[in-house]
Design a protein around this motif. Structure first.
Motif, mmCIF file in Angstrom:
data_model
loop_
_atom_site.group_PDB
_atom_site.id
_atom_site.type_symbol
_atom_site.label_atom_id
_atom_site.label_comp_id
_atom_site.label_asym_id
_atom_site.label_seq_id
_atom_site.Cartn_x
_atom_site.Cartn_y
_atom_site.Cartn_z
ATOM 1 N N CYS A 118 -4.033 -6.910 -12.358
ATOM 2 C CA CYS A 118 -4.116 -7.845 -13.298
ATOM 3 C C CYS A 118 -4.525 -7.010 -14.764
ATOM 4 N N ALA A 119 -5.347 -6.135 -14.738
ATOM 5 C CA ALA A 119 -5.835 -5.610 -15.767
ATOM 6 C C ALA A 119 -4.595 -4.503 -16.401
ATOM 7 N N ALA A 120 -3.746 -3.954 -15.570
ATOM 8 C CA ALA A 120 -2.640 -3.274 -16.115
ATOM 9 C C ALA A 120 -1.414 -4.223 -16.571
ATOM 10 N N ILE A 121 -1.274 -5.246 -16.225
ATOM 11 C CA ILE A 121 -0.192 -6.218 -16.681
ATOM 12 C C ILE A 121 -0.897 -6.883 -18.145
ATOM 13 N N LYS A 122 -2.152 -7.153 -18.277
ATOM 14 C CA LYS A 122 -2.618 -7.388 -19.398
ATOM 15 C C LYS A 122 -2.459 -6.272 -20.620
ATOM 16 N N ASN A 123 -2.873 -5.125 -20.194
ATOM 17 C CA ASN A 123 -2.555 -4.105 -20.932
ATOM 18 C C ASN A 123 -1.188 -3.511 -21.558
ATOM 19 N N ARG A 124 -0.416 -3.644 -20.477
ATOM 20 C CA ARG A 124 0.991 -3.182 -20.861
ATOM 21 C C ARG A 124 1.700 -4.194 -21.374
ATOM 22 N N TYR A 125 1.518 -5.501 -21.287
ATOM 23 C CA TYR A 125 2.727 -6.597 -21.682
ATOM 24 C C TYR A 125 1.818 -7.646 -22.637
ATOM 25 N N ARG B 267 0.955 -1.023 0.048
ATOM 26 C CA ARG B 267 -0.225 0.224 -0.099
ATOM 27 C C ARG B 267 0.798 1.325 0.049
ATOM 28 N N GLY B 268 0.550 2.334 -0.851
ATOM 29 C CA GLY B 268 1.325 3.627 -0.962
ATOM 30 C C GLY B 268 2.612 3.492 -1.892
ATOM 31 N N GLN B 269 2.908 2.142 -2.367
ATOM 32 C CA GLN B 269 3.863 2.051 -3.525
ATOM 33 C C GLN B 269 3.183 2.391 -4.887
ATOM 34 N N SER B 270 4.129 2.570 -6.001
ATOM 35 C CA SER B 270 3.659 2.684 -7.005
ATOM 36 C C SER B 270 3.499 1.451 -7.930
ATOM 37 N N ILE B 271 2.811 1.224 -8.898
ATOM 38 C CA ILE B 271 2.793 0.218 -9.538
ATOM 39 C C ILE B 271 4.054 -0.015 -10.615
ATOM 40 N N HIS B 272 4.829 1.038 -10.737
ATOM 41 C CA HIS B 272 6.038 1.244 -11.421
ATOM 42 C C HIS B 272 7.174 0.298 -10.972
ATOM 43 N N SER B 273 7.238 -0.026 -9.345
ATOM 44 C CA SER B 273 7.877 -1.110 -8.781
ATOM 45 C C SER B 273 7.569 -2.302 -9.372
ATOM 46 N N LEU B 274 6.488 -2.469 -9.508
ATOM 47 C CA LEU B 274 5.931 -4.053 -10.042
ATOM 48 C C LEU B 274 6.657 -4.243 -11.596
ATOM 49 N N TYR B 275 6.390 -3.055 -12.155
ATOM 50 C CA TYR B 275 6.890 -3.093 -13.709
ATOM 51 C C TYR B 275 8.566 -3.137 -13.490
ATOM 52 N N GLU B 276 9.191 -2.587 -12.655
ATOM 53 C CA GLU B 276 10.689 -2.883 -12.623
ATOM 54 C C GLU B 276 10.998 -4.063 -12.594
ATOM 55 N N VAL C 139 -8.489 -2.670 13.942
ATOM 56 C CA VAL C 139 -8.558 -1.954 12.646
ATOM 57 C C VAL C 139 -7.777 -3.149 11.687
ATOM 58 N N SER C 140 -8.862 -3.179 10.654
ATOM 59 C CA SER C 140 -8.485 -3.825 9.443
ATOM 60 C C SER C 140 -7.400 -3.212 8.533
ATOM 61 N N ILE C 141 -6.563 -3.576 7.930
ATOM 62 C CA ILE C 141 -5.687 -2.836 7.039
ATOM 63 C C ILE C 141 -5.179 -4.088 5.844
ATOM 64 N N ARG C 142 -5.079 -3.466 4.729
ATOM 65 C CA ARG C 142 -4.569 -4.403 3.544
ATOM 66 C C ARG C 142 -3.149 -3.940 3.317
ATOM 67 N N LYS C 143 -2.246 -4.655 3.289
ATOM 68 C CA LYS C 143 -0.941 -4.293 2.907
ATOM 69 C C LYS C 143 -0.729 -4.378 1.614
ATOM 70 N N ARG C 144 -1.259 -5.074 0.937
ATOM 71 C CA ARG C 144 -0.955 -5.193 -0.472
ATOM 72 C C ARG C 144 -2.503 -5.371 -1.645
ATOM 73 N N PRO C 145 -3.002 -4.243 -1.616
ATOM 74 C CA PRO C 145 -4.340 -4.321 -2.308
ATOM 75 C C PRO C 145 -3.859 -4.182 -3.878
ATOM 76 N N GLY C 146 -5.100 -4.487 -4.576
ATOM 77 C CA GLY C 146 -4.956 -4.160 -5.981
ATOM 78 C C GLY C 146 -4.831 -5.380 -6.958
ATOM 79 N N THR C 147 -5.253 -6.509 -6.659
ATOM 80 C CA THR C 147 -4.832 -7.625 -7.324
ATOM 81 C C THR C 147 -5.707 -7.503 -8.707
ATOM 82 N N VAL C 148 -6.896 -7.046 -8.872
ATOM 83 C CA VAL C 148 -7.813 -6.852 -9.880
ATOM 84 C C VAL C 148 -7.290 -5.944 -10.821
ATOM 85 N N GLY C 149 -6.978 -4.714 -10.413
ATOM 86 C CA GLY C 149 -6.362 -3.688 -11.185
ATOM 87 C C GLY C 149 -5.049 -4.141 -11.786
#
Length: 317
Positions: free
Chosen positions: A80-87, A24-33, A68-78
């Motif tokens: 997947c869409a980004a990976i499909k679109n980019r690669y 949470r809070g990190q850019s998706i560009h870290s995943l692309y790298e 309090v509930s927290i999610r450390k790594r949200p965004g799986t669905v989004g």
């Protein structure tokens, strides 16, 4: 394109890997790298994990503690869409029982269907850290087989709660997990294979195994599966050792054995850099034997770091 279609049309062993969503809070560009170097080896699909919420306790002004509930790594669905679109590769989201009601699962599957995601890997999921055992949501699934059945029902156009005429069916290819050294809660490997067969009969199309470091465990697992009548593809999952402390961490978390030969080599390493090199060499040796055996795909757990998997893939593909 479905995973089973990729496997059946391949003329050689395929390469694939699994990624973690950014914190949470990190850019998706870290995943692309992380992914960019590995795309050199033309993976037809990439798995994207889902991580359950965790809980923290915050002190209120009245002195009481609030959970309090927290999610450390949200965004799986989004993602997947980004990976499909980019690669332009198929992204495979992990769909888990834990933390979801059946209705929330259906909504997530509808979103994935709208995005053109053709594959899902369904899992029960692990207990959260504050739980001694897995506890499902009040209106959620207890077991992965129930999740398989829900996805299969949607593939037949059957949705929850509402009677709908001419409902559009989804068309998901359903993956499930296999455990060459058995699931930690199974009484023995044979019982675990029976549960796996039940999930296949409920509609699962392929299996991806948990990591293992002894190929004989995978070969025996496949043999037991075939004897039980499981005919779907069984993809081996591999993870290279990257630091010495994983000798203690991996067996504890994943309930797997470290082969004696590998253990001795790693214990003799003077630092993590040496252990990392041993991990790469061991994974290459595993990969070569598995490829010679004729596995349909080699699937690597990268754990958010690509350099070791890159070195392995460079030697293999």
């Amino acid at each position: 394109m479905k995973i089973t279609e990729h496997l059946s049309s391949a003329k050689k062993t395929l390469f694939s890997f699994e990624v973690l969503p950014p914190l949470r809070g990190q850019s998706i560009h870290s995943l692309y790298e992380h992914m960019n170097p590995l795309m050199e080896f033309n993976p037809p699909f990439v798995d994207v994990t889902y991580h359950r919420e965790e809980y923290v306790y915050k002190k209120r002004e009245n002195g009481l503690l609030e959970k309090v509930s927290i999610r450390k790594r949200p965004g799986t669905v989004g993602i997947c869409a980004a990976i499909k679109n980019r690669y332009n590769v198929d992204a495979v989201p992990h769909i888990i029982c834990g933390g979801f009601t059946k209705s929330e699962t259906e909504n997530a599957l509808i979103d994935l269907d709208y995005l053109g995601i053709d594959n899902v890997l369904v899992l029960r999921g692990d207990p959260i850290k504050s739980e001694a055992r897995f506890v499902p949501e009040a209106e959620g699934h207890h077991y992965a087989i129930d999740l398989v059945k829900q996805v299969k029902s949607m593939n037949r156009g059957i949705y929850l709660h509402e009677e709908m005429e001419n409902s559009a069916p989804s068309n998901f290819c359903i993956g499930i997990a296999g455990y060459p050294e058995k699931h930690e809660e199974a009484p023995n490997l044979q019982a675990d294979v029976r549960h796996l067969k039940a999930k296949v009969e409920a509609g699962a199309d392929y299996v991806v195994t948990q990591m293992f470091f002894d190929n004989s465990k995978y070969f025996r697992f496949v043999e037991l599966c075939r004897e039980a009548g499981i005919t779907v593809p069984i993809i081996p999952g591999l993870k290279p050792i990257t630091v010495k402390r994983q000798l203690a961490v991996l067996p504890k978390i994943f309930h797997i054995d470290i082969p004696e030969e590998l253990l001795i080599e790693l214990e003799n390493c003077k630092n993590d850099a040496a252990a990392k090199q041993i991990g790469i060499e061991w994974a290459i040796k595993q990969s070569k034997e598995l490829m010679e055996w004729g596995v349909p795909c080699l699937h690597y757990y990268s754990m958010g770091k690509s350099d070791s998997v890159y070195s392995i893939a460079k030697a293999m593909f």
